[in-house]
Structure formats: C-alpha cells, structure tokens
Design a protein around this motif. Sequence first.
Motif, PDB file in Angstrom:
ATOM      1  N   THR A  91      38.169  41.303  43.967  1.00 12.27           N
ATOM      2  CA  THR A  91      38.491  40.779  45.292  1.00 12.27           C
ATOM      3  C   THR A  91      39.845  40.084  45.321  1.00 12.27           C
ATOM      4  OG1 THR A  91      37.602  39.511  47.141  1.00 12.27           O
ATOM      5  CG2 THR A  91      37.253  38.581  44.959  1.00 12.27           C
ATOM      6  N   VAL A  92      40.651  40.349  44.293  1.00 12.56           N
ATOM      7  CA  VAL A  92      41.904  39.599  44.180  1.00 12.56           C
ATOM      8  C   VAL A  92      42.840  39.904  45.354  1.00 12.56           C
ATOM      9  CG1 VAL A  92      43.322  41.072  42.656  1.00 12.56           C
ATOM     10  CG2 VAL A  92      43.357  38.623  42.381  1.00 12.56           C
ATOM     11  N   ARG A  93      42.783  41.140  45.854  1.00 14.36           N
ATOM     12  CA  ARG A  93      43.550  41.490  47.051  1.00 14.36           C
ATOM     13  C   ARG A  93      42.628  42.179  48.044  1.00 14.36           C
ATOM     14  NH1 ARG A  93      46.897  41.741  42.771  1.00 14.36           N
ATOM     15  NH2 ARG A  93      45.883  43.631  42.092  1.00 14.36           N
ATOM     16  N   GLU A  94      42.982  42.075  49.327  1.00 12.78           N
ATOM     17  CA  GLU A  94      42.129  42.578  50.403  1.00 12.78           C
ATOM     18  C   GLU A  94      41.827  44.080  50.269  1.00 12.78           C
ATOM     19  OE1 GLU A  94      40.638  40.930  52.774  1.00 12.78           O
ATOM     20  OE2 GLU A  94      39.920  42.681  53.887  1.00 12.78           O
ATOM     21  N   THR A 205      47.710  28.638  44.862  1.00 13.13           N
ATOM     22  CA  THR A 205      47.220  28.529  46.248  1.00 13.13           C
ATOM     23  C   THR A 205      46.876  29.865  46.903  1.00 13.13           C
ATOM     24  OG1 THR A 205      49.498  28.450  46.990  1.00 13.13           O
ATOM     25  CG2 THR A 205      48.366  26.329  46.721  1.00 13.13           C
ATOM     26  N   TYR A 206      47.355  30.975  46.325  1.00 16.81           N
ATOM     27  CA  TYR A 206      47.082  32.299  46.911  1.00 16.81           C
ATOM     28  C   TYR A 206      45.843  32.926  46.297  1.00 16.81           C
ATOM     29  CZ  TYR A 206      49.348  33.213  42.500  1.00 16.81           C
ATOM     30  OH  TYR A 206      49.657  33.183  41.169  1.00 16.81           O
ATOM     31  N   CYS A 207      45.316  32.344  45.226  1.00 18.91           N
ATOM     32  CA  CYS A 207      44.418  33.091  44.350  1.00 18.91           C
ATOM     33  C   CYS A 207      42.939  32.747  44.537  1.00 18.91           C
ATOM     34  CB  CYS A 207      44.823  32.845  42.896  1.00 18.91           C
ATOM     35  SG  CYS A 207      43.906  33.892  41.758  1.00 18.91           S
ATOM     36  N   ILE A 208      42.135  33.777  44.568  1.00 15.14           N
ATOM     37  CA  ILE A 208      40.698  33.599  44.807  1.00 15.14           C
ATOM     38  C   ILE A 208      39.917  33.474  43.497  1.00 15.14           C
ATOM     39  CG2 ILE A 208      40.060  36.056  44.890  1.00 15.14           C
ATOM     40  CD1 ILE A 208      38.562  35.188  47.591  1.00 15.14           C
ATOM     41  N   LEU A 317      53.739  37.577  30.929  1.00 18.95           N
ATOM     42  CA  LEU A 317      53.991  36.213  31.397  1.00 18.95           C
ATOM     43  C   LEU A 317      54.240  36.236  32.916  1.00 18.95           C
ATOM     44  CD1 LEU A 317      54.311  33.463  29.917  1.00 18.95           C
ATOM     45  CD2 LEU A 317      56.761  33.891  29.841  1.00 18.95           C
ATOM     46  N   PRO A 318      53.147  36.200  33.700  1.00 16.61           N
ATOM     47  CA  PRO A 318      53.307  36.350  35.150  1.00 16.61           C
ATOM     48  C   PRO A 318      54.197  35.252  35.731  1.00 16.61           C
ATOM     49  CG  PRO A 318      51.011  36.588  34.536  1.00 16.61           C
ATOM     50  CD  PRO A 318      51.724  36.082  33.324  1.00 16.61           C
ATOM     51  N   VAL A 319      55.219  35.675  36.474  1.00 17.42           N
ATOM     52  CA  VAL A 319      56.136  34.687  37.073  1.00 17.42           C
ATOM     53  C   VAL A 319      55.785  34.444  38.535  1.00 17.42           C
ATOM     54  CG1 VAL A 319      57.946  36.360  37.715  1.00 17.42           C
ATOM     55  CG2 VAL A 319      58.557  33.991  37.245  1.00 17.42           C
ATOM     56  N   GLN A 320      55.328  35.468  39.219  1.00 15.87           N
ATOM     57  CA  GLN A 320      54.920  35.459  40.645  1.00 15.87           C
ATOM     58  C   GLN A 320      56.084  35.371  41.616  1.00 15.87           C
ATOM     59  OE1 GLN A 320      52.067  36.449  40.617  1.00 15.87           O
ATOM     60  NE2 GLN A 320      50.843  35.446  39.057  1.00 15.87           N
ATOM     61  N   ALA A 321      57.055  34.479  41.372  1.00 10.02           N
ATOM     62  CA  ALA A 321      58.190  34.365  42.308  1.00 10.02           C
ATOM     63  C   ALA A 321      59.364  33.748  41.582  1.00 10.02           C
ATOM     64  CB  ALA A 321      57.797  33.498  43.494  1.00 10.02           C
ATOM     65  N   THR A 357      55.442  41.181  33.359  1.00  9.06           N
ATOM     66  CA  THR A 357      55.112  40.122  34.320  1.00  9.06           C
ATOM     67  C   THR A 357      54.362  40.647  35.539  1.00  9.06           C
ATOM     68  OG1 THR A 357      56.087  38.139  35.308  1.00  9.06           O
ATOM     69  CG2 THR A 357      57.164  40.222  35.832  1.00  9.06           C
ATOM     70  N   ASP A 358      53.894  39.717  36.371  1.00  7.86           N
ATOM     71  CA  ASP A 358      53.377  40.025  37.712  1.00  7.86           C
ATOM     72  C   ASP A 358      54.280  39.305  38.714  1.00  7.86           C
ATOM     73  OD1 ASP A 358      51.169  41.211  36.509  1.00  7.86           O
ATOM     74  OD2 ASP A 358      49.853  39.490  36.824  1.00  7.86           O
ATOM     75  N   ILE A 359      54.624  40.002  39.796  1.00  9.02           N
ATOM     76  CA  ILE A 359      55.470  39.390  40.830  1.00  9.02           C
ATOM     77  C   ILE A 359      54.854  39.661  42.203  1.00  9.02           C
ATOM     78  CG2 ILE A 359      57.788  39.250  41.847  1.00  9.02           C
ATOM     79  CD1 ILE A 359      58.871  40.574  39.314  1.00  9.02           C
ATOM     80  N   MET A 360      54.878  38.649  43.036  1.00 11.85           N
ATOM     81  CA  MET A 360      54.297  38.788  44.362  1.00 11.85           C
ATOM     82  C   MET A 360      55.393  38.661  45.424  1.00 11.85           C
ATOM     83  SD  MET A 360      51.299  36.367  45.669  1.00 11.85           S
ATOM     84  CE  MET A 360      50.605  36.307  44.053  1.00 11.85           C
ATOM     85  N   VAL A 361      55.296  39.460  46.443  1.00  8.35           N
ATOM     86  CA  VAL A 361      56.284  39.408  47.529  1.00  8.35           C
ATOM     87  C   VAL A 361      55.559  39.044  48.820  1.00  8.35           C
ATOM     88  CG1 VAL A 361      57.946  40.761  48.874  1.00  8.35           C
ATOM     89  CG2 VAL A 361      57.674  41.191  46.448  1.00  8.35           C
ATOM     90  N   THR A 388      54.071  44.682  40.547  1.00 11.46           N
ATOM     91  CA  THR A 388      54.492  44.040  41.791  1.00 11.46           C
ATOM     92  C   THR A 388      53.376  44.116  42.832  1.00 11.46           C
ATOM     93  OG1 THR A 388      55.510  46.141  42.332  1.00 11.46           O
ATOM     94  CG2 THR A 388      56.966  44.443  41.469  1.00 11.46           C
ATOM     95  N   PHE A 389      53.199  43.051  43.574  1.00 11.93           N
ATOM     96  CA  PHE A 389      52.123  42.992  44.560  1.00 11.93           C
ATOM     97  C   PHE A 389      52.638  42.448  45.881  1.00 11.93           C
ATOM     98  CE2 PHE A 389      50.332  42.071  40.350  1.00 11.93           C
ATOM     99  CZ  PHE A 389      49.448  43.136  40.231  1.00 11.93           C
ATOM    100  N   ILE A 390      52.066  42.953  46.942  1.00 13.39           N
ATOM    101  CA  ILE A 390      52.311  42.361  48.256  1.00 13.39           C
ATOM    102  C   ILE A 390      51.282  41.257  48.432  1.00 13.39           C
ATOM    103  CG2 ILE A 390      51.989  42.817  50.727  1.00 13.39           C
ATOM    104  CD1 ILE A 390      53.447  45.442  50.329  1.00 13.39           C
ATOM    105  N   TYR A 391      51.736  40.082  48.829  1.00 13.63           N
ATOM    106  CA  TYR A 391      50.811  38.952  49.016  1.00 13.63           C
ATOM    107  C   TYR A 391      49.681  39.370  49.954  1.00 13.63           C
ATOM    108  CZ  TYR A 391      48.821  34.861  51.221  1.00 13.63           C
ATOM    109  OH  TYR A 391      47.931  33.956  51.738  1.00 13.63           O
ATOM    110  N   SER A 392      48.474  39.037  49.570  1.00 14.47           N
ATOM    111  CA  SER A 392      47.307  39.377  50.374  1.00 14.47           C
ATOM    112  C   SER A 392      46.558  38.076  50.684  1.00 14.47           C
ATOM    113  CB  SER A 392      46.454  40.356  49.562  1.00 14.47           C
ATOM    114  OG  SER A 392      45.210  40.529  50.127  1.00 14.47           O
ATOM    115  N   LYS A 393      46.268  37.903  51.964  1.00 15.72           N
ATOM    116  CA  LYS A 393      45.651  36.646  52.407  1.00 15.72           C
ATOM    117  C   LYS A 393      44.181  36.624  52.014  1.00 15.72           C
ATOM    118  CE  LYS A 393      45.409  34.395  56.902  1.00 15.72           C
ATOM    119  NZ  LYS A 393      45.911  34.467  58.266  1.00 15.72           N
ATOM    120  N   ARG A 394      43.767  35.658  51.207  1.00 20.01           N
ATOM    121  CA  ARG A 394      42.371  35.582  50.796  1.00 20.01           C
ATOM    122  C   ARG A 394      41.700  34.381  51.466  1.00 20.01           C
ATOM    123  NH1 ARG A 394      41.175  39.158  50.794  1.00 20.01           N
ATOM    124  NH2 ARG A 394      39.540  39.505  49.281  1.00 20.01           N
ATOM    125  N   THR A 395      40.689  34.675  52.262  1.00 20.33           N
ATOM    126  CA  THR A 395      39.984  33.627  52.990  1.00 20.33           C
ATOM    127  C   THR A 395      39.471  32.558  52.029  1.00 20.33           C
ATOM    128  OG1 THR A 395      39.288  35.356  54.461  1.00 20.33           O
ATOM    129  CG2 THR A 395      38.162  33.254  54.717  1.00 20.33           C
TER     130      THR A 395
END
Length: 494
Positions: A91-94, A205-208, A317-321, A357-361, A388-395
């Motif tokens: 469920t990490v991304r929608e 803060t983005y992570c479920i 080594l995930p940087v995210q941004a 790495t992992d990077i989020m946009v 690379t990932f597109i930010y996904s809003k997690r309720t």
Amino acid sequence: MYNEINLDKIDINSTLPTEEPFRQYYFIAKGREWVKTFQQKNGHLPKFCITTFGCQMNAHDSEKLKGILGMMGCEETEDEAADIVIYNTCTVRENANQKLYGHLGHLKNLKAKNPDMIVCLCGCMMQEPHVTELIREKYKYVDIVFGTHNIYKLAELMHIYFATSKQTIEILEQSAETVEALPQKRKYNFKSGVNIMYGCNNFCTYCIVPYVRGRERSRRPEDIMDEIRMLAKSGVKEVMLLGQNVNSYGKIYDYSDGKIVHIPHEERTTFPELLKMVCGVPGIERIRFMTSHPKDLSDELIHVMASEDKICKHIHLPVQAGSSRILEKMNRRYTKEHYLGLVDKIRSTIPDISITTDIMVGFPGETEEDFEETMDLVERVRYDQAFTFIYSKRTGTPAASMENQIDADVVKRRFGRLLERVNIIAGEQLKRYEGKIKDVLVEDVNAQDDTFVTGRTGENVTVHFKGSKELIGQTVAVNLKECKGFYFIGEQLQ
Ligand code: 5AD
Ligand code: SF4
C-alpha cells in the motif's frame, strides 16, 4: 530450535500448545489432514498460487507463506486457477491499491468456476481499516484476511475458516512477539532474505509504512545467527539482511503510553557488529542489506563494509529529495549537505562501491527550485541506479493534509526529466566496470537464450555469459566484456 520440529511427532489430538512456534506447527500438522482429505476427494494435492506486490519484505513474507503451505503438503503453481489463491498486498503508493481491486474482479470469475477455491488477502494494505471494511462488505467471496503482524498464522487461520465456513478476518495492530523458526520456501536455494528487524519508527511524513508495519522491533542476534547458520547448512551462499532501517538495528524502545522512547543500553548489538558476526558464518560468501536510512548511517558501518570481503560493495541509500527544505517537511532528519558528505565518505573509504537510491518527485510544496536541487544532487552523486517515484497521497499520513499538493502535469514533467537523467547517468556509471573481472553468482539460465546464464556481481550488476544450468548457484570469475546499457555481456574465465 530448527532441530526440535518434527511434524510426524505432533499429536493433533492432544491439547493445543500455547507457545509459538509449536502452536503453528500443530496447525500445520492439522492442515496435513485436510490436505489428505482434499486429495482423496479431488484426486490431486491442493495447488496454491501466491501473488506478491511491493518490496523485498513482502517477497520474503511470501516465502514464509509458501513454507507453511508446502509443509502442509500443498503444491505451488503459477496458475491463478488454483485451490488456494493468496494476494500479498502493498500500500506504499495508491496505484498498488488500485491494482488489487482489478485482480479481485478476475478472482471472482475464477471462484465462480471453482466454488471450493480459498481466496486469501494479506499484507500491508490489509492493515488499513477502510480496506478490510470494504472487503467485509463488498467482497464476500474473499475467505481469509490477515495483516502484516500475523502472517505466520496462516495454518491457524485456515483451520478457523474450515471449522466455521465463514469469512475469517484477523488484523492485529501490533505484533505481540517475533515468532522464530517457522518454515520458509526460498525462490532460490543459494540465496535468501533474512529479516533482522520489523516495522519503522521514522514517520517520514509521506509514508504509510509505520502505520501498517507497526513499531520497530529487532530480532535477537542469536535468533538471526541460528537462522543464517541453518541457511548456510542448506546451501545458501548469499544473504540479504532485511529491515526498513537496518542502521538502527538493536535499538530498544519503550512503547508504553503510546509513545516511542529510546532506551540506550550498552550491551546491544549494533548493525555493524551484527554484520561482522554474519561474516563469520562458514558457507556464507556474500552479505547484502536493505535499507539504510542516511540519518543513522555510522562511520563504523562504512569501515566494516570496507574491511569485510564478504559484504557486497553496494549500498542502497534512499535520498528522496535534494532540497533540504523538502527533506525537512518529509521529516527525513538530514540535509542535502549531510547526505552529500556521507556519499563522499563512503566513496573515499570504499572506492568502487555502487550507490543506489530512491527519489520522489512532487511532494507537497515542491517548487521548481526544490526540484532543481534534486536534479543537482543527482548530478553530483551520480547514482549507479535510482528508483524514481511520483509522490502518492496516503490517507492518514501528515503529508496528505499538507497544503500545495502539486499539479499532476507539473509532476509528470519533472518526473520525466529526472528519469531521463538518472538513466543516462546509470548507464555511464555502469561502463566503469567494463573489462573488469568480477565474481558472479549465477542465478538462472538466460530467459532469451538458453546457452547463456545470468548472474550478479557483488555490486548488483547483472551479467549474462555463455554457460549452462549446472552453473546455477555457483560463484564464477567473469570478465565484464561489453556494457549493454543496463547489463553486461561477460566471458567466464577458465
Ligand atoms: N509516494 C511515493 N513514493 C513513496 N515511497 C514511500 N512512500 C511513498 C509515497 N507516499 C517510496 C520511497 C521509499 C520507497 C520504498 O517508496 O521513495 O524509499
Ligand atoms: Fe517509510 Fe521513512 Fe520508514 Fe522508510 S524510513 S519505511 S520511507 S517512514
């Protein structure tokens, strides 16, 4: 403890053991009786099919489910028209959630043809109350539902389902204990994942994940070592130590009062110490680990990686941004400068290391300048690979209610620019191995050409070279002759 279990010696008419893992072995023994009856009725053993979404953790959890079903006597199949169908969800991304609902429609048709089919859902998505509510109300043909904290109870839940013939749902908020010495069926017999810890306390803060996998808990070093020794004895050469944040391995917390209070204690085993212990296991040739959080990556870890030959020269080594302003809003607890400093330190101590790495946009509030910082970081670090990932809003996560959610078109354009650059850089980086001789652990016969085999170097580089299936599971020296973008064509040294 692995030596104490013998299913044939379990009396399923005696009282149910209260202690784990003995309780589960009792239910597995009971399950064998169900398998016998099934076979008599249907003329074949029950077939099971497990579909896994998401990360390495989930893949490893699925191996545990396969271990339980295999021990009961069920047979694995890739065909979804099976007798037991399990979806281990993410469920990490929608979009992972959407995929599951699509598959469920297909399962409904299969079950219409085979009403005795047992449909099970488990994994991270099931830890979200709105999902289980929906399944209870609208997906009545789903038979068994469980979450991340009770994956080891599959045999027990099947027993309850057989006894009641009712939809059986058990979701726990938190693991009561870490249950040891359960069976597992590995995809490869020469390599294996090993959980060293569960859960996550970081609350990016983005992570479920912290909500669905619960609080961080480390397995005892002696249990991990027991498992790795057992794996080595059965032919495993490569282990991947798994945790959401392996650098905080061994930390102890007090979770009473609903708070997370770190309790320092001197005797704990740290992650670098654990790595050194694993290096001492005869038969283990390669050690990998996943995932490292940059905020607590220690100098000690870098030195242990440099000095121990068995530890693969690869770090994820995930940087995210790349923007320190966004990193703060993400609650990552490091800055761009700190991260770049870490990369310098790692590269100067372990020169040829591969860094991924992992990077989020598109995190809420990400401006063009913030995104440029990410692009700048990518240019400076020059990753060997970046997911690379597109930010996904997690309720339920703090970022979901932040202002300035970014327009989808803007995010798409940024994502495209980033992807292009990371791919070009990854290709250029890979070329540096051209002409080098590396040890390759052979994993498979090549899918396209069966006169070739496929394996990986310690840096996690894929290499194809002439060879036959007898090489699977062996480590051989290979000349990385020709870089083909994302992989090498090599030649085995004689
Ligand atoms: N949206 C997009 N990507 C996410 N990840 C985690 N949560 C989200 C989210 N809400 C990514 C991170 C993490 C990887 C496993 O998944 O980059 O490192
Ligand atoms: Fe999610 Fe952050 Fe924990 Fe990783 S460290 S699982 S991104 S909360």
